[in-house]
Design a protein around this motif. Structure first.
Motif, short mmCIF file in Angstrom:
data_model
loop_
_atom_site.label_atom_id
_atom_site.label_comp_id
_atom_site.label_asym_id
_atom_site.label_seq_id
_atom_site.Cartn_x
_atom_site.Cartn_y
_atom_site.Cartn_z
N PHE A 156 0.71 -1.19 0.03
CA PHE A 156 -0.04 -0.06 -0.04
C PHE A 156 0.88 1.27 -0.08
O PHE A 156 0.44 2.12 -0.80
N ILE A 157 1.90 1.21 0.65
CA ILE A 157 2.91 2.30 0.85
C ILE A 157 3.45 2.61 -0.34
O ILE A 157 3.70 3.56 -1.16
N THR A 158 3.96 1.38 -0.98
CA THR A 158 4.60 1.79 -2.31
C THR A 158 3.76 2.27 -3.22
O THR A 158 3.85 2.92 -4.29
N GLY A 159 2.32 1.68 -3.33
CA GLY A 159 1.36 2.23 -4.30
C GLY A 159 1.13 3.80 -4.06
O GLY A 159 1.12 4.63 -5.11
N LEU A 160 1.08 4.38 -2.76
CA LEU A 160 1.24 5.57 -2.38
C LEU A 160 2.32 6.35 -3.15
O LEU A 160 2.33 7.44 -3.59
N PRO A 172 3.17 11.53 -6.04
CA PRO A 172 3.73 12.36 -6.83
C PRO A 172 3.05 12.73 -8.14
O PRO A 172 2.99 13.91 -8.80
N LEU A 173 2.57 11.37 -8.76
CA LEU A 173 1.78 11.58 -10.04
C LEU A 173 0.42 12.47 -10.03
O LEU A 173 0.28 13.23 -10.76
N ALA A 174 -0.07 12.35 -8.86
CA ALA A 174 -1.51 13.06 -8.79
C ALA A 174 -1.34 14.45 -8.51
O ALA A 174 -1.73 15.41 -9.14
N ILE A 175 0.04 14.77 -7.66
CA ILE A 175 0.24 16.22 -7.61
C ILE A 175 0.67 16.82 -8.62
O ILE A 175 0.49 17.78 -8.82
N THR A 176 1.59 16.14 -9.27
CA THR A 176 1.97 16.78 -10.68
C THR A 176 0.80 17.21 -11.68
O THR A 176 0.65 18.16 -12.16
N VAL A 177 -0.12 16.26 -11.87
CA VAL A 177 -1.33 16.29 -12.56
C VAL A 177 -2.04 17.52 -12.00
O VAL A 177 -2.51 18.38 -12.92
N TRP A 178 -2.41 17.72 -10.82
CA TRP A 178 -3.21 18.56 -10.34
C TRP A 178 -2.28 20.21 -10.36
O TRP A 178 -3.22 20.88 -11.01
N VAL A 179 -1.14 19.97 -10.51
CA VAL A 179 -0.57 21.28 -10.48
C VAL A 179 -0.63 21.95 -11.82
O VAL A 179 -0.64 22.82 -12.28
N LEU A 180 -0.18 20.84 -12.84
CA LEU A 180 -0.61 21.17 -14.21
C LEU A 180 -1.85 21.58 -14.65
O LEU A 180 -2.19 22.49 -15.51
#
Length: 222
Positions: free
Chosen positions: A5-9, A14-22
């Motif tokens: 679960f931690i590995t999935g997080l 980081p991918l979700a935050i990058t997409v959100w910022v873009l």
């Protein structure tokens, strides 16, 4: 299961935050299209909205403004515009302060944030990273006896807020670290550390003792 679960997080956060910022940047830039006449709007020309077209339009407007402002006629217009704003109460104070900061930060001849420093803060037994911004000016310089510099201490993880300190040159250490590396180190709260370099001996006052004093060459702005 906890490890997976931690590995999935670690993969998705980081991918979700990058997409959100873009998405935030693209959405903000798309609002620039609202200033265009309806006849020039992509919805009118193409028949549909194109996500991200605002980014291209924003970059084009900035580039075109810089192109026009770099010639003689554009420079005269900028001077006239600044004189006009200078006669508007309150607006002149805000515009002047923001322009001075932006000129210092973005000018190719500016020296702000060109050096990462190590200073003692917030007390003598603690150290933090700061950035050289200049030398004390105004009436503050009249009350500081000795050779002082101005440094900016950013907060973490948001480096856009911080503190201005005026310290003796002899009390700071210039780091063998790029400004980008230092900012990344601060934003990551110390998790993303820059690569180590060869250690340099320091004196009792914290000044680098066996390399040229590059801070000494920083121009004074009294």
């Amino acid at each position: 299961m906890k490890r997976y679960f931690i590995t999935g997080l670690l993969i998705w956060v980081p991918l979700a935050i990058t997409v959100w910022v873009l998405s935030l940047i693209v959405g903000t830039a798309d609002r620039v299209l609202q200033i265009l006449p309806d006849a020039m709007h992509p919805r009118t020309l193409i028949g549909r909205n194109i996500p991200g077209i605002g980014v291209i339009v924003t970059l084009f407007i900035i580039f075109l403004t810089g192109l026009l402002g770099a010639n003689f006629i554009g420079q005269r217009f900028v001077v006239w515009w600044e004189r006009l704003l200078d006669h508007i109460p309150l607006v002149n104070k805000i515009y002047s302060a923001v322009k001075q900061v932006s000129d210092t930060l973005f000018s190719s001849s500016g020296e702000a944030f060109r050096k990462a420093l190590l200073i003692r803060y917030p007390h003598a037994d603690a150290w933090t990273i700061a950035f050289l911004t200049g030398t004390p000016g105004g009436d503050a310089a009249n009350h500081l006896q000795g050779d002082y510099i101005s440094v900016y201490v950013p907060t973490t993880p948001n480096p856009t807020s911080g503190y201005l300190l005026m310290l003796r040159r002899s009390d700071v250490i210039e780091l063998e670290m790029d400004v980008d590396e230092a900012l990344k180190y601060i934003i990551s709260m110390g998790v993303v550390a820059p690569p180590k370099t060869a250690s340099i001996a320091t004196g009792a006052t914290g000044r680098v003792s066996d390399k040229p004093d590059l801070l000494q060459n920083f121009p004074e702005t009294h």
